[in-house]
Design a protein around this motif. Structure first.
Motif, short mmCIF file in Angstrom:
data_model
loop_
_atom_site.label_atom_id
_atom_site.label_comp_id
_atom_site.label_asym_id
_atom_site.label_seq_id
_atom_site.Cartn_x
_atom_site.Cartn_y
_atom_site.Cartn_z
N MET A 54 -17.30 8.64 -41.83
CA MET A 54 -18.01 7.86 -40.79
C MET A 54 -19.38 7.43 -41.34
SD MET A 54 -17.79 6.77 -37.56
CE MET A 54 -16.60 7.86 -36.79
N LYS A 55 -19.61 6.14 -41.38
CA LYS A 55 -20.87 5.60 -41.88
C LYS A 55 -21.87 5.53 -40.73
CE LYS A 55 -22.83 1.39 -43.93
NZ LYS A 55 -22.53 0.01 -44.40
N THR A 56 -23.13 5.95 -40.97
CA THR A 56 -24.18 5.87 -39.96
C THR A 56 -25.27 4.92 -40.43
OG1 THR A 56 -23.77 8.11 -39.16
CG2 THR A 56 -25.91 7.13 -38.62
N ILE A 57 -25.61 3.98 -39.56
CA ILE A 57 -26.67 3.01 -39.83
C ILE A 57 -27.87 3.34 -38.96
CG2 ILE A 57 -27.32 0.57 -39.72
CD1 ILE A 57 -24.35 -0.12 -40.03
N ASN A 58 -29.04 3.41 -39.54
CA ASN A 58 -30.28 3.60 -38.78
C ASN A 58 -30.98 2.25 -38.65
OD1 ASN A 58 -30.54 6.64 -38.41
ND2 ASN A 58 -30.15 6.49 -40.62
N ILE A 83 -22.57 7.40 -27.80
CA ILE A 83 -22.32 8.81 -28.06
C ILE A 83 -23.39 9.64 -27.35
CG2 ILE A 83 -22.06 10.60 -29.82
CD1 ILE A 83 -19.88 8.43 -29.79
N ASP A 84 -24.62 9.13 -27.42
CA ASP A 84 -25.72 9.66 -26.61
C ASP A 84 -26.67 8.51 -26.36
OD1 ASP A 84 -27.51 9.44 -28.84
OD2 ASP A 84 -26.97 11.45 -29.53
N ASP A 85 -27.87 8.79 -25.89
CA ASP A 85 -28.77 7.70 -25.47
C ASP A 85 -29.10 6.71 -26.58
OD1 ASP A 85 -28.73 9.02 -23.10
OD2 ASP A 85 -30.89 9.40 -22.98
N ASN A 86 -29.15 7.16 -27.81
CA ASN A 86 -29.57 6.30 -28.91
C ASN A 86 -28.53 6.15 -30.01
OD1 ASN A 86 -32.30 7.83 -27.92
ND2 ASN A 86 -32.69 5.69 -28.43
N LEU A 87 -27.39 6.78 -29.84
CA LEU A 87 -26.36 6.73 -30.88
C LEU A 87 -25.13 5.99 -30.36
CD1 LEU A 87 -25.45 7.63 -33.72
CD2 LEU A 87 -24.53 9.71 -32.66
N LEU A 88 -24.72 4.98 -31.10
CA LEU A 88 -23.57 4.16 -30.75
C LEU A 88 -22.47 4.35 -31.78
CD1 LEU A 88 -25.44 0.79 -30.06
CD2 LEU A 88 -24.62 2.39 -28.32
N VAL A 100 -24.19 3.79 -35.19
CA VAL A 100 -25.50 3.14 -35.26
C VAL A 100 -26.49 3.97 -34.47
CG1 VAL A 100 -26.83 1.07 -34.70
CG2 VAL A 100 -24.44 0.85 -35.44
N ARG A 101 -27.50 4.47 -35.17
CA ARG A 101 -28.58 5.16 -34.48
C ARG A 101 -29.73 4.16 -34.34
NH1 ARG A 101 -29.52 9.82 -32.53
NH2 ARG A 101 -27.69 10.76 -33.53
N ALA A 102 -30.04 3.81 -33.11
CA ALA A 102 -31.01 2.75 -32.85
C ALA A 102 -32.22 3.28 -32.10
CB ALA A 102 -30.36 1.63 -32.02
N ARG A 103 -33.37 2.78 -32.49
CA ARG A 103 -34.59 3.13 -31.76
C ARG A 103 -34.57 2.52 -30.37
NH1 ARG A 103 -39.41 0.64 -31.32
NH2 ARG A 103 -38.81 -0.94 -32.87
N SER A 104 -34.01 1.30 -30.25
CA SER A 104 -33.88 0.61 -28.96
C SER A 104 -32.52 -0.08 -28.91
CB SER A 104 -34.99 -0.42 -28.76
OG SER A 104 -36.26 0.16 -28.77
N VAL A 105 -32.02 -0.27 -27.70
CA VAL A 105 -30.73 -0.92 -27.51
C VAL A 105 -30.87 -2.02 -26.46
CG1 VAL A 105 -28.32 -0.63 -26.79
CG2 VAL A 105 -29.47 1.19 -28.10
N ASN A 126 -21.79 9.15 -21.22
CA ASN A 126 -22.31 10.02 -22.28
C ASN A 126 -23.83 9.98 -22.38
OD1 ASN A 126 -19.70 10.71 -23.02
ND2 ASN A 126 -19.55 9.08 -24.56
N THR A 127 -24.46 9.16 -21.55
CA THR A 127 -25.91 9.00 -21.61
C THR A 127 -26.57 9.68 -20.42
OG1 THR A 127 -26.03 6.98 -20.28
CG2 THR A 127 -25.50 6.72 -22.63
N THR A 128 -27.90 9.69 -20.45
CA THR A 128 -28.66 10.22 -19.31
C THR A 128 -29.18 9.09 -18.43
OG1 THR A 128 -30.73 10.24 -20.60
CG2 THR A 128 -29.37 12.24 -20.65
N PHE A 129 -28.69 7.87 -18.62
CA PHE A 129 -29.14 6.73 -17.83
C PHE A 129 -28.70 6.89 -16.38
CE2 PHE A 129 -27.95 4.12 -21.86
CZ PHE A 129 -28.97 4.72 -22.56
N ALA A 130 -29.58 6.53 -15.46
CA ALA A 130 -29.19 6.46 -14.05
C ALA A 130 -28.37 5.19 -13.86
CB ALA A 130 -30.43 6.44 -13.16
N LEU A 131 -27.18 5.32 -13.25
CA LEU A 131 -26.29 4.18 -13.08
C LEU A 131 -26.23 3.77 -11.61
CD1 LEU A 131 -23.30 5.35 -15.33
CD2 LEU A 131 -25.35 4.08 -15.99
N ASP A 132 -26.11 2.47 -11.37
CA ASP A 132 -25.98 2.00 -9.99
C ASP A 132 -24.52 2.11 -9.54
OD1 ASP A 132 -24.58 -0.19 -11.00
OD2 ASP A 132 -26.25 -1.58 -10.80
N ALA A 133 -24.24 1.59 -8.34
CA ALA A 133 -22.90 1.73 -7.77
C ALA A 133 -21.83 1.03 -8.59
CB ALA A 133 -22.90 1.19 -6.34
N ASN A 134 -22.24 0.05 -9.40
CA ASN A 134 -21.30 -0.69 -10.24
C ASN A 134 -21.20 -0.13 -11.65
OD1 ASN A 134 -20.61 -2.63 -8.20
ND2 ASN A 134 -22.59 -3.62 -8.57
#
Length: 465
Positions: free
Chosen positions: A1-5, A120-125, A133-138, A281-289
């Motif tokens: 598995m290749k990881t890009i930062n 995969i988590d808040d910053n890992l895709l 892809v590990r991204a500082r922002s998405v 898989n994230t800690t984002f608050a999600l709306d009804a949709n």
């Protein structure tokens, strides 16, 4: 598995995603653009452009059938060749898509990742099977897709959405359109003018985006004069027998109707394309949709370095808004944690029917009662409109009582798309009704009708003093 930062990962290569990518790159951030589906925006593939191609054919057929009042007679039957119509629609559509695809493929290869992304988590895709892809922002710019209610899903390929229309090889004989929003009315009228037997069934009495009761009622009559239009109908059953669809629906007066159709075109709204993102898989608050809750000004999801742009956020599903949001999201993603609110342009919405429907500024339904006066004009006796035999329409302009500034307008009438731009510019410049009336109006033009509406607003301002 290749990881890009990377600094910024943009998910989706549509109008918003491309703008976000370019903005982030221009800000100096290392950026990747991730797309799992085919390149080419919603606008080019299944939205703005192919629908206008179909409408252009419909306008040609309609114009050919209306020459006699001018003393110009087209002898014989006006024949619509459905195969030729759809051949041009698809050919020109493919040209527009090709331009978009070429522009994406011209981007550096190392900046383009092909595959569906999931968190995969808040910053890992994870992109596809082999790249992370590990991204500082998405930036989430995954767009939206048409929604088909459960009632129609059992109809199989006989229940279609607007995307499917533009893949037809020929025009059908008879179509029911479910939904009286922008897409339903544009395609419904176009198909009717191309000699397809069309019934449009709305559910809540709406006519496109209109909220002004008088304009809405006028528009409903216009469409009802041209095709079967039930703005408030209840579909009780939808069944299929072979290639025939049976619909049973009840009209607003209680009449029960049973009818058959070749297709049911469902235009019942759209849903954000977030199902593949594994947002659980994230800690984002999600709306009804299931969409991350976000700030509509900064487009930021909570306090996370994640930004939602374009149709995925469901605010204003229009190309120019998607491009503006993508640009803002890309900038904010690149500069995070320093984010800047998006400054939106004057609201403008156009329905490409004939006569056209348009809205600019604050909707009538959102204006505070007593805070404004209404200027009106009928296009039925407006000079240039009558010369062209396009004299159907009613316009309301809204002017703030205290500041005399133009606040908004809703109308149906000729050349609505062009007048909408003039009014949007006036609104963005914060012009008063007095300043607007100081502008030049040529004669004879349809815009003189706008001047009449503005003058009527001034007269009502005087009456209110």
């Amino acid at each position: 598995m290749k990881t890009i930062n990377i600094d910024v990962a943009v998910i989706g290569a549509g109008s918003a995603g491309l703008s976000a990518y370019r903005a982030a790159k221009a800000a100096g951030a290392s950026t990747v653009l991730i797309e799992g589906g085919p390149y080419g925006t919603t606008c080019a593939r299944v939205g703005c452009m192919p629908s206008k191609l179909l409408i252009a054919a419909a306008e040609a057929a309609h114009a050919a059938a209306r020459t006699a009042p001018f003393g110009v007679h087209v002898d014989g039957t006006i024949r619509v060749d459905g195969r030729e119509v759809m051949r041009r629609v698809k050919s020109e559509r493919d040209r527009f898509v090709g331009f978009v695809v070429d522009s994406v493929e011209a981007l550096p290869a190392e900046d383009r990742l092909i595959g569906y992304a999931k968190f995969i988590d808040d910053n890992l895709l994870q992109v596809g099977e082999h790249i992370r892809v590990r991204a500082r922002s998405v930036v989430i710019a995954t767009g939206s897709s048409p929604y088909v209610p459960p009632l129609y899903r059992t109809l199989g390929e006989r229940a279609i959405v607007n995307d499917d229309v533009f893949d037809w090889d020929d025009l059908p004989r008879k179509v029911a359109v479910i939904g009286a929003g922008v897409i339903g009315l544009e395609l419904g009228q176009a198909l009717a003018r191309l000699h397809v037997d069309v019934t449009v069934l709305g559910a809540r009495g709406r006519v496109g985006p209109l909220s002004d009761p008088a304009i809405r009622d006028y528009a409903q009559q216009v469409f009802s004069d041209e095709l079967r239009f039930e703005a408030r109908a209840e579909v009780e059953a939808a069944t299929r027998e072979g290639d025939v669809v049976h619909l049973r629906y009840r009209t607003s007066d209680g009449t029960l109707v049973d009818d058959t159709f070749d297709y049911v075109l469902v235009t019942a709204g759209r849903r954000a394309n977030v199902d593949r993102l594994a947002l659980g898989n994230t800690t984002f608050a999600l709306d009804a949709n299931g969409v991350p809750a976000y700030d509509p000004l900064t487009l930021q999801a909570g306090t996370h370095p994640v930004f939602i742009a374009g149709d995925a956020n469901g605010v204003l599903p229009l190309l120019h808004e998607a491009a503006d949001e993508g640009r803002a999201a890309g900038n904010n993603a690149a500069h995070y944690p320093f984010v800047t609110p998006l400054v939106r342009r004057a609201p403008i919405s156009v329905l490409f029917s004939d006569p056209g429907i348009a809205m600019v500024g604050t909707r009538h339904a959102d204006l505070a009662p007593g805070s404004f006066v209404t200027g009106d004009v009928s296009f039925e006796d407006q000079g240039r409109s009558r010369v062209m035999l396009r004299n159907r329409g009613l316009m309301h302009v809204y002017v703030d009582r205290m500041t005399r500034r133009f606040a908004g307008a809703e109308w149906i009438g000729p050349d609505a798309e062009h007048i909408a731009h003039l009014l949007a510019w006036a609104l963005q410049m914060n012009l008063t009704v007095d300043a607007m009336l100081e502008m030049p109006f040529y004669h004879p033009v349809v815009e003189e009708g706008l001047r009449t509406a503005l003058r009527n607003a001034v007269a009502r301002l005087k009456d209110a003093q």
